[in-house]
Scaffold this active site. Structure first.
Site, PDB file in Angstrom:
ATOM      1  N   ARG A  22       0.836  -1.214   0.000  1.00 27.72           N
ATOM      2  CA  ARG A  22       0.000   0.000   0.000  1.00 27.72           C
ATOM      3  C   ARG A  22       0.865   1.256   0.000  1.00 27.72           C
ATOM      4  O   ARG A  22       0.436   2.305  -0.476  1.00 27.72           O
ATOM      5  CB  ARG A  22      -0.964  -0.025   1.197  1.00 27.72           C
ATOM      6  CG  ARG A  22      -2.081   1.041   1.117  1.00 27.72           C
ATOM      7  CD  ARG A  22      -3.184   0.725   2.104  1.00 27.72           C
ATOM      8  NE  ARG A  22      -4.314   1.654   2.080  1.00 27.72           N
ATOM      9  CZ  ARG A  22      -4.497   2.639   2.951  1.00 27.72           C
ATOM     10  NH1 ARG A  22      -3.630   2.831   3.917  1.00 27.72           N
ATOM     11  NH2 ARG A  22      -5.565   3.414   2.856  1.00 27.72           N
ATOM     12  N   ILE A  48      -7.637   7.434  -1.039  1.00 23.00           N
ATOM     13  CA  ILE A  48      -7.409   5.989  -1.180  1.00 23.00           C
ATOM     14  C   ILE A  48      -8.214   5.357  -0.045  1.00 23.00           C
ATOM     15  O   ILE A  48      -8.156   5.810   1.104  1.00 23.00           O
ATOM     16  CB  ILE A  48      -5.899   5.636  -1.111  1.00 23.00           C
ATOM     17  CG1 ILE A  48      -5.684   4.110  -1.066  1.00 23.00           C
ATOM     18  CG2 ILE A  48      -5.180   6.286   0.061  1.00 23.00           C
ATOM     19  CD1 ILE A  48      -4.192   3.691  -1.215  1.00 23.00           C
ATOM     20  N   SER A  49      -9.002   4.333  -0.371  1.00 17.96           N
ATOM     21  CA  SER A  49      -9.938   3.773   0.608  1.00 17.96           C
ATOM     22  C   SER A  49      -9.218   3.112   1.773  1.00 17.96           C
ATOM     23  O   SER A  49      -8.068   2.692   1.678  1.00 17.96           O
ATOM     24  CB  SER A  49     -10.838   2.735  -0.058  1.00 17.96           C
ATOM     25  OG  SER A  49     -11.434   3.268  -1.213  1.00 17.96           O
ATOM     26  N   GLN A  50      -9.963   2.989   2.860  1.00 17.56           N
ATOM     27  CA  GLN A  50      -9.499   2.303   4.057  1.00 17.56           C
ATOM     28  C   GLN A  50      -9.287   0.812   3.728  1.00 17.56           C
ATOM     29  O   GLN A  50     -10.134   0.209   3.077  1.00 17.56           O
ATOM     30  CB  GLN A  50     -10.612   2.475   5.093  1.00 17.56           C
ATOM     31  CG  GLN A  50     -10.346   1.910   6.442  1.00 17.56           C
ATOM     32  CD  GLN A  50     -11.625   1.898   7.278  1.00 17.56           C
ATOM     33  OE1 GLN A  50     -12.685   2.348   6.839  1.00 17.56           O
ATOM     34  NE2 GLN A  50     -11.507   1.368   8.471  1.00 17.56           N
ATOM     35  N   PHE A 193     -17.775   7.439   1.219  1.00 10.92           N
ATOM     36  CA  PHE A 193     -16.959   7.553   0.003  1.00 10.92           C
ATOM     37  C   PHE A 193     -17.090   8.943  -0.598  1.00 10.92           C
ATOM     38  O   PHE A 193     -18.092   9.628  -0.375  1.00 10.92           O
ATOM     39  CB  PHE A 193     -17.428   6.533  -1.050  1.00 10.92           C
ATOM     40  CG  PHE A 193     -16.709   5.210  -0.989  1.00 10.92           C
ATOM     41  CD1 PHE A 193     -15.528   5.010  -1.690  1.00 10.92           C
ATOM     42  CD2 PHE A 193     -17.210   4.163  -0.232  1.00 10.92           C
ATOM     43  CE1 PHE A 193     -14.856   3.806  -1.640  1.00 10.92           C
ATOM     44  CE2 PHE A 193     -16.540   2.944  -0.182  1.00 10.92           C
ATOM     45  CZ  PHE A 193     -15.362   2.769  -0.884  1.00 10.92           C
TER      46      PHE A 193
END
Ligand code: SAH
Length: 206
Positions: A22, A48-50, A193
């Site tokens: 990541r 950037i998503s969890q 989101f």
């Protein structure tokens, strides 16, 4: 371990997350938080998503290595990289050219060769490549976009997408299953989101 305890039980999903660095997808100033379980800012006001949300949404897709997968909202490219570990080909669409170019450089340097990118409005899907066995939308729409349902395989196609308030409150992830022309919708879990925006920045058309 944290992801497993929080409900990501699919070992293929866990190992895909384990194998994608990541840190290669976050901005330099957030490197020290690359492995924290939180969303982080990226360019163009996006995120950037969890990792937990990436895990749960990937798991909810019920992926198979022969699946043709569409992602809407490439962002950093992290979710597409995770998907690429166990699907035949991943198609991913982004409406910000800078983000897309950076994601392409990351795919290249990590030698992820089964990801095909498109600069465009993902709200319309990718008609030339449809149908898709799986569709994952990583930005929140107000309603389920009809164009995307149309591009889902009639043979057990599955789409995972956040739907709800564009301000970020009261969004939840839905799973759409399609059989023939019919589809059913199931509510999975709450999320937050950035919005799925219709059209291109500056109003240009793709
Ligand atoms: N999957 C990304 C997270 C993306 S954040 C990751 O792993 O990093 C949501 C992304 O969706 C943003 O980059 C945003 O620009 C993009 N987006 C929003 N609306 C879009 C649209 N209509 N078409 C394509 N991309 C869109």
């Amino acid at each position: 371990m944290d992801l497993r305890n929080a409900g990501v039980t699919n070992t293929q999903v866990l190992s895909a997350i384990e194998r994608i660095p990541r840190e290669a997808f976050v901005e330099d100033s957030f490197l020290d938080q690359a492995y924290a379980n939180q969303a982080l800012p990226i360019a163009c006001g996006q995120t950037i998503s969890q990792p937990l949300v990436v895990g749960l949404m990937t798991q909810a897709l019920e992926l198979h290595d022969r699946h043709k997968v569409l992602e809407v909202g490439t962002g950093s490219g992290y979710q597409a990289a995770v998907l690429s570990r166990f699907s035949r080909r991943v198609y991913t669409i982004e409406r910000h050219q800078d983000l897309l170019e950076e994601a392409e450089r990351r795919f290249e340097s990590l030698r992820l060769r089964n990801i095909t990118t498109l600069y465009g409005d993902g709200y319309k899907g990718w008609p030339a490549q449809a149908p898709f066995d799986r569709i994952l939308v990583t930005a929140a729409a107000r309603i389920v976009p009809r164009e995307l349902v149309e591009q889902l395989s009639e043979n057990g196609g599955v789409m995972i997408l956040p739907v709800g308030d564009l301000a970020g409150a009261d969004q939840e992830v839905l799973r759409v299953r399609k059989e023939g022309k019919n589809f059913t919708t199931e509510r999975l879990f709450p999320v937050r989101f950035v919005p799925l925006v219709q059209g291109m920045p500056g109003g240009q058309r793709n």
